[in-house]
Motif scaffolding. Structure first.
Motif, PDB file in Angstrom:
ATOM      1  N   ALA A 296     -41.189 -18.210  10.265  1.00  0.00           N
ATOM      2  CA  ALA A 296     -39.963 -18.072   9.475  1.00  0.00           C
ATOM      3  C   ALA A 296     -40.109 -16.989   8.410  1.00  0.00           C
ATOM      4  N   GLU A 297     -41.301 -16.884   7.836  1.00  0.00           N
ATOM      5  CA  GLU A 297     -41.510 -15.880   6.781  1.00  0.00           C
ATOM      6  C   GLU A 297     -41.309 -14.471   7.315  1.00  0.00           C
ATOM      7  N   GLN A 298     -41.884 -14.170   8.488  1.00  0.00           N
ATOM      8  CA  GLN A 298     -41.767 -12.823   9.051  1.00  0.00           C
ATOM      9  C   GLN A 298     -40.310 -12.506   9.423  1.00  0.00           C
ATOM     10  N   TYR A 299     -39.610 -13.491   9.975  1.00  0.00           N
ATOM     11  CA  TYR A 299     -38.195 -13.259  10.298  1.00  0.00           C
ATOM     12  C   TYR A 299     -37.406 -12.951   9.032  1.00  0.00           C
ATOM     13  N   PHE A 300     -37.693 -13.673   7.966  1.00  0.00           N
ATOM     14  CA  PHE A 300     -36.981 -13.439   6.703  1.00  0.00           C
ATOM     15  C   PHE A 300     -37.313 -12.057   6.141  1.00  0.00           C
ATOM     16  N   VAL A 301     -38.604 -11.723   6.089  1.00  0.00           N
ATOM     17  CA  VAL A 301     -39.009 -10.434   5.527  1.00  0.00           C
ATOM     18  C   VAL A 301     -38.441  -9.281   6.350  1.00  0.00           C
ATOM     19  N   ALA A 302     -38.488  -9.391   7.664  1.00  0.00           N
ATOM     20  CA  ALA A 302     -37.970  -8.322   8.523  1.00  0.00           C
ATOM     21  C   ALA A 302     -36.466  -8.151   8.332  1.00  0.00           C
ATOM     22  N   ARG A 303     -35.750  -9.267   8.318  1.00  0.00           N
ATOM     23  CA  ARG A 303     -34.287  -9.196   8.160  1.00  0.00           C
ATOM     24  C   ARG A 303     -33.910  -8.584   6.817  1.00  0.00           C
ATOM     25  N   GLU A 304     -34.543  -9.059   5.742  1.00  0.00           N
ATOM     26  CA  GLU A 304     -34.163  -8.581   4.422  1.00  0.00           C
ATOM     27  C   GLU A 304     -34.703  -7.180   4.149  1.00  0.00           C
ATOM     28  N   SER A 305     -35.808  -6.809   4.803  1.00  0.00           N
ATOM     29  CA  SER A 305     -36.270  -5.420   4.718  1.00  0.00           C
ATOM     30  C   SER A 305     -35.239  -4.495   5.343  1.00  0.00           C
ATOM     31  N   LEU A 306     -34.724  -4.901   6.499  1.00  0.00           N
ATOM     32  CA  LEU A 306     -33.677  -4.105   7.124  1.00  0.00           C
ATOM     33  C   LEU A 306     -32.456  -4.024   6.220  1.00  0.00           C
ATOM     34  N   ARG A 307     -32.086  -5.134   5.633  1.00  0.00           N
ATOM     35  CA  ARG A 307     -30.895  -5.146   4.776  1.00  0.00           C
ATOM     36  C   ARG A 307     -31.058  -4.167   3.605  1.00  0.00           C
ATOM     37  N   SER A 308     -32.236  -4.193   2.983  1.00  0.00           N
ATOM     38  CA  SER A 308     -32.438  -3.308   1.833  1.00  0.00           C
ATOM     39  C   SER A 308     -32.409  -1.844   2.253  1.00  0.00           C
ATOM     40  N   GLU A 309     -32.961  -1.530   3.427  1.00  0.00           N
ATOM     41  CA  GLU A 309     -32.937  -0.142   3.894  1.00  0.00           C
ATOM     42  C   GLU A 309     -31.525   0.293   4.267  1.00  0.00           C
ATOM     43  N   VAL A 310     -30.783  -0.570   4.918  1.00  0.00           N
ATOM     44  CA  VAL A 310     -29.410  -0.227   5.290  1.00  0.00           C
ATOM     45  C   VAL A 310     -28.569   0.033   4.046  1.00  0.00           C
ATOM     46  N   LYS A 311     -28.688  -0.822   3.050  1.00  0.00           N
ATOM     47  CA  LYS A 311     -27.915  -0.655   1.816  1.00  0.00           C
ATOM     48  C   LYS A 311     -28.309   0.630   1.087  1.00  0.00           C
ATOM     49  N   ARG A 312     -29.588   0.933   1.116  1.00  0.00           N
ATOM     50  CA  ARG A 312     -30.078   2.131   0.415  1.00  0.00           C
ATOM     51  C   ARG A 312     -29.708   3.417   1.139  1.00  0.00           C
ATOM     52  N   LEU A 313     -29.776   3.401   2.458  1.00  0.00           N
ATOM     53  CA  LEU A 313     -29.638   4.636   3.230  1.00  0.00           C
ATOM     54  C   LEU A 313     -28.211   4.944   3.657  1.00  0.00           C
ATOM     55  N   ARG A 314     -27.309   3.979   3.616  1.00  0.00           N
ATOM     56  CA  ARG A 314     -25.994   4.185   4.240  1.00  0.00           C
ATOM     57  C   ARG A 314     -25.166   5.267   3.574  1.00  0.00           C
ATOM     58  N   ILE A 315     -25.441   5.627   2.323  1.00  0.00           N
ATOM     59  CA  ILE A 315     -24.672   6.672   1.647  1.00  0.00           C
ATOM     60  C   ILE A 315     -25.124   8.068   2.053  1.00  0.00           C
ATOM     61  N   HIS A 316     -26.301   8.170   2.644  1.00  0.00           N
ATOM     62  CA  HIS A 316     -26.874   9.496   2.910  1.00  0.00           C
ATOM     63  C   HIS A 316     -26.264  10.110   4.162  1.00  0.00           C
ATOM     64  N   ALA A 317     -25.741  11.309   4.001  1.00  0.00           N
ATOM     65  CA  ALA A 317     -25.017  11.982   5.081  1.00  0.00           C
ATOM     66  C   ALA A 317     -25.900  12.301   6.267  1.00  0.00           C
ATOM     67  N   SER A 318     -27.195  12.461   6.036  1.00  0.00           N
ATOM     68  CA  SER A 318     -28.080  12.960   7.092  1.00  0.00           C
ATOM     69  C   SER A 318     -28.510  11.893   8.085  1.00  0.00           C
ATOM     70  N   LYS A 340     -26.550  -8.324  13.132  1.00  0.00           N
ATOM     71  CA  LYS A 340     -25.693  -8.967  12.137  1.00  0.00           C
ATOM     72  C   LYS A 340     -25.811  -8.272  10.787  1.00  0.00           C
ATOM     73  N   VAL A 341     -27.037  -7.868  10.410  1.00  0.00           N
ATOM     74  CA  VAL A 341     -27.236  -7.157   9.143  1.00  0.00           C
ATOM     75  C   VAL A 341     -26.486  -5.828   9.154  1.00  0.00           C
ATOM     76  N   PHE A 342     -26.603  -5.074  10.242  1.00  0.00           N
ATOM     77  CA  PHE A 342     -25.887  -3.796  10.327  1.00  0.00           C
ATOM     78  C   PHE A 342     -24.386  -4.002  10.135  1.00  0.00           C
ATOM     79  N   LYS A 343     -23.857  -5.069  10.715  1.00  0.00           N
ATOM     80  CA  LYS A 343     -22.432  -5.343  10.599  1.00  0.00           C
ATOM     81  C   LYS A 343     -22.070  -5.797   9.196  1.00  0.00           C
ATOM     82  N   GLU A 344     -22.848  -6.715   8.637  1.00  0.00           N
ATOM     83  CA  GLU A 344     -22.550  -7.234   7.300  1.00  0.00           C
ATOM     84  C   GLU A 344     -22.617  -6.141   6.242  1.00  0.00           C
ATOM     85  N   GLU A 345     -23.576  -5.235   6.381  1.00  0.00           N
ATOM     86  CA  GLU A 345     -23.753  -4.200   5.371  1.00  0.00           C
ATOM     87  C   GLU A 345     -23.041  -2.903   5.739  1.00  0.00           C
TER      88      GLU A 345
END
Length: 764
Positions: A296-318, A340-345
């Motif tokens: 469960a820990e790895q699933y949580f860390v992987a999901r939320e790591s993706l979420r943080s990267e998506v939120k951080r990177l989505r403004i960048h045009a490149s 689901k993360v890609f869709k939510e964010e």
């Protein structure tokens, strides 16, 4: 703030291990970092809030519509040169012709940091274009909420004819600034942000053969890039990063893939500003791919790591696409969470389930491949393989000719003098990871020795290596460029190294561009004449997004005695944008042909007779023979090799050089700059007064104070070949920082004077 830090267990080796710390490993790219990337590797910031609500993580989604909107689709069953010979020129300006509207959706995340409700409004401004404001919103205690401004509700977000962001190959990477403010009910601004972004739309589709083609602003682009590596100890160096971005642009590349090492915001600020596509994603082989052992820990860390990267990177045009797995498909339940993360964010770009040729039950076939090679293959491999391996079809997300020994100067900085020759275990330490497949040069040396001859010194060995890496890297990029859009992309493995290495780079750890760099640059030049190793045909490639007219292409064949055996000239009245055109075939049999011989291709402007490009090949009457039945993930082995050993008999030549240095004029200053000092130019004219062909002429600048190389540096060409009596002027761009107060001197090396034959030289 106190942190307890422990060493991550995130190991790629041995295969089948069950490490599950989702950290950062360099896989087989380099030796393990001594601390295994322990601790924090990005900046830590303490923010003092002006008010109770913060605004963070903006995004701007773009949908473009135009009366001129279209995309060229290529049916793979159509003969490529016949298709491209049609008048289907499609200029980049078609979306800026007064008929285009950008439909924008802006987003920002607000967070209430208090234990009570807070009310207010969010106001946004795209500076120079439009502004918009939300209705009054009330945030619950500690609530985080997305505030979305859709063009459907806010007509001011339907922008007519904005300037679009393009990769530098396609146009200008125009950026706008968007601001967001949170106003409390009393009119007090609680928090603000100001972020650059680009108006552009990324998309992709599968062509008739199932290969994925990527589009920027509805226009196809052949991805030509390389894989990124950060420093082994994850050290940050802004000046070095700028130089590496400049090298990418100088080679004519349009993309960088980041596998598991996402880099900080500065990296993406640079790729935004300078028009380079970014392909981030997770890594293979280590804990990120040890899914059977996850809890469960790895699933949580992987999901939320993706979420943080998506939120951080989505403004960048490149950002073009996020690869949420590398070599394999993630388990279905994990992939569901990722999607689901890609869709939510609201990730506004493409996603890919794997960098390999696989099919997801959620997102369908990837339409890309990770088929290798990762080690040396002969030049004709790339056009000979049309359906199975790493040849020039589909999108090769990682692959290349692999080994690339450093120049002598770099090797001498890396190894002790008594370890330079003969080859030894110190060399092996600088070949990836000792537990990996590419832990030494055992796949590279046998072909090198068979094709070019055994070496008696380190300098001779390295110069022969430069010849091999030049022809192999040029051939790969040429093949993929020729076959567009049957080929849809290629990511050279890799761009750079985490430490000094003998494999997988286009410029070395010391920022020295070697032969693979200049071979790749030659292959990706805007107008490029190429020889097809598979059938002897001559092609002209246009990598610009506008057409060219009144060109001529000539081919000349010379034997080792510099006798011209053949000449052909072909006029090209029009070369369409982003096109490849087959011109004619070069014969393979001539009177007085030597075992090794030279082919010179030249493109000229027919109106002015000015030379646009020269491209020289050394060829053999003895072919490389691939054993396709002996193909692994990293190479296809040969049963026999081309024979270039008589190149060792090229007579020594006394080249003459002249050097002129000056300050760069304002319009010549490189962007990004190569340092903080003055930008300088050096023009070196090299002349071959002999009766022999001078092969692989390498020009370098050194400091007068210590004879060390001037680095970083941009040469417009290097490792070139001079015919008897021929001169060539090459220009270098460098910074006064690199001189340390000394003057620059030019030095020239050439194959003829370094490679020593085992037999008597040919006489001039």
């Amino acid at each position: 703030l106190a942190l307890e830090i422990s060493r991550a267990i995130d190991d790629p080796f041995p295969d089948g291990n069950n490490s599950t710390d989702l950290g950062i490993s360099f896989i087989d790219w380099a030796p393990y970092a001594p601390d295994n990337s322990l601790g924090l590797w990005r900046e830590v910031e303490l923010t003092i809030l002006d008010g109770p609500v913060t605004v963070r993580y903006p995004s701007v989604e773009t949908k473009l519509k135009s009366k001129a909107n279209f995309a060229v689709e290529v049916d793979d069953d159509v003969v490529l040169d016949e298709f491209l010979a049609q008048d289907v020129s499609y200029d980049v300006e078609y979306l800026e012709d007064g008929e285009m509207t950008a439909y924008l959706t802006a987003l920002v995340e607000v967070k209430n940091h208090l234990n009570r409700k807070v009310s207010g409004t969010v106001r946004g401004t795209i500076i120079g274009l439009t502004s918009f404001s939300s209705q009054l919103l009330t945030l619950q205690p500690h609530e985080t909420r997305q505030v979305i401004f859709s063009h459907e509700t806010y007509p001011q977000l339907r922008i007519k004819n904005p300037k679009l962001w393009w990769p530098s190959q396609m146009g200008k990477p125009t950026l706008y600034n968007i601001t967001f403010d949170f106003y409390g009910v009393n009119g007090f601004i609680s928090d603000s942000l100001n972020q650059r972004f680009g108006i552009r739309e990324m998309s992709s589709k599968l062509n008739a053969k199932g290969h994925r083609v990527y589009y920027v602003n509805h226009k196809p682009i052949l991805l030509r890039g390389a894989g990124w590596s950060p420093d082994l100890l994850l050290r940050k160096n802004s000046s070095r990063l700028q130089t590496e971005i400049r090298y990418v642009l100088d080679m004519g590349m349009n993309s960088i893939r980041l596998e598991g090492k996402m880099e900080d915001d500065e990296f993406y600020d640079f790729t935004d500003e300078y028009g380079i596509l970014a392909l981030p994603g997770w890594a293979c082989c280590d804990a990120w791919q040890h899914w059977p052992d996850w809890g469960a820990e790895q699933y949580f860390v992987a999901r939320e790591s993706l979420r943080s990267e998506v939120k951080r990177l989505r403004i960048h045009a490149s950002n073009l696409v996020f690869m949420y797995s590398s070599d394999m498909l993630p388990p279905f339940n994990l992939e569901q969470e990722f999607v689901k993360v890609f869709k939510e964010e609201r990730w506004p770009n493409e996603i890919l389930a794997s960098a390999s040729d696989l099919e997801s039950n959620l997102t369908g076939p990837t339409g890309v491949k990770m088929s290798g090679p990762y080690s040396w293959v002969p030049p004709f491999y790339w056009l000979n393989d049309t359906s199975e391996q790493g040849g020039a079809f589909s999108f090769l997300t990682e692959g290349g000719p692999g080994e690339n020994p450093m120049t002598y100067e770099s090797l001498a900085k890396t190894l002790d003098a008594d370890k330079l020759w003969p080859m030894n275990s110190d060399w092996d330490y600088h070949c990836g990871n000792k537990h990996g497949m590419f832990r030494d040069l055992r796949f590279f040396n046998p072909p090198l020795n068979a094709r070019y001859g055994e070496s008696s010194s380190v300098k001779e060995y390295l110069y022969k290596s430069h010849a091999a890496t030049y022809e192999s890297h040029r051939a790969m990029f040429e093949a993929y460029s020729r076959n567009k859009y049957i080929s849809t992309g290629v990511i050279q493995w890799m761009l750079n190294n985490a430490m000094p290495q003998m494999i997988w780079h286009l410029y070395d750890y010391y920022l020295n561009p070697g032969s693979a760099y200049y071979a790749s640059k030659k292959a990706m030049e805007t107008i490029h004449p190429m020889y097809s190793y598979n059938d002897g045909s001559i092609w002209l490639i246009n990598s610009a997004y506008h057409s060219h007219r009144n060109l001529s292409v000539s081919a000349e064949v010379y034997n080792l005695h510099a006798q011209k055996l053949y000449e052909q000239r072909h006029s090209v009245q029009k070369l369409n944008s982003d096109a490849s055109l087959r011109l004619f075939d070069v014969p393979t049999t001539f009177k007085n042909l030597t075992k090794s011989y030279f082919l010179r291709l030249t493109v000229r402007n027919e109106t002015t007779n000015a030379t646009i490009s020269r491209n020289s090949y050394w060829l053999s009457t003895v072919p490389d023979v691939l054993d396709w039945s002996n193909t692994t993930f990293f190479t296809t082995f040969c049963t026999s090799f081309a024979d270039f050993t008589d190149l060792q008999s090229l007579p020594p030549v006394n080249l003459t050089t002249s050097l002129k240095t000056r300050k760069a004029s304002q319009h010549e200053i490189s962007n990004p700059p190569l340092g903080k000092g003055e930008e300088l130019k050096a023009e070196v004219t090299v002349t071959n007064p002999s009766k022999s062909i001078a092969m692989l002429v390498y020009v370098k600048l050194v400091r007068s104070s210590d004879n060390d190389r001037v680095l970083p540096i941009l040469w417009d060409e290097n490792y070139f070949t001079l015919l008897p009596g021929e001169s060539q002027t090459v220009t270098a761009t460098y910074n006064s920082d690199s001189l340390g107060g000394a003057e620059a001197r030019a030095e020239v090396q050439v194959w003829n004077n370094i490679v020593k034959p085992g037999t008597t030289c040919l006489e001039e």
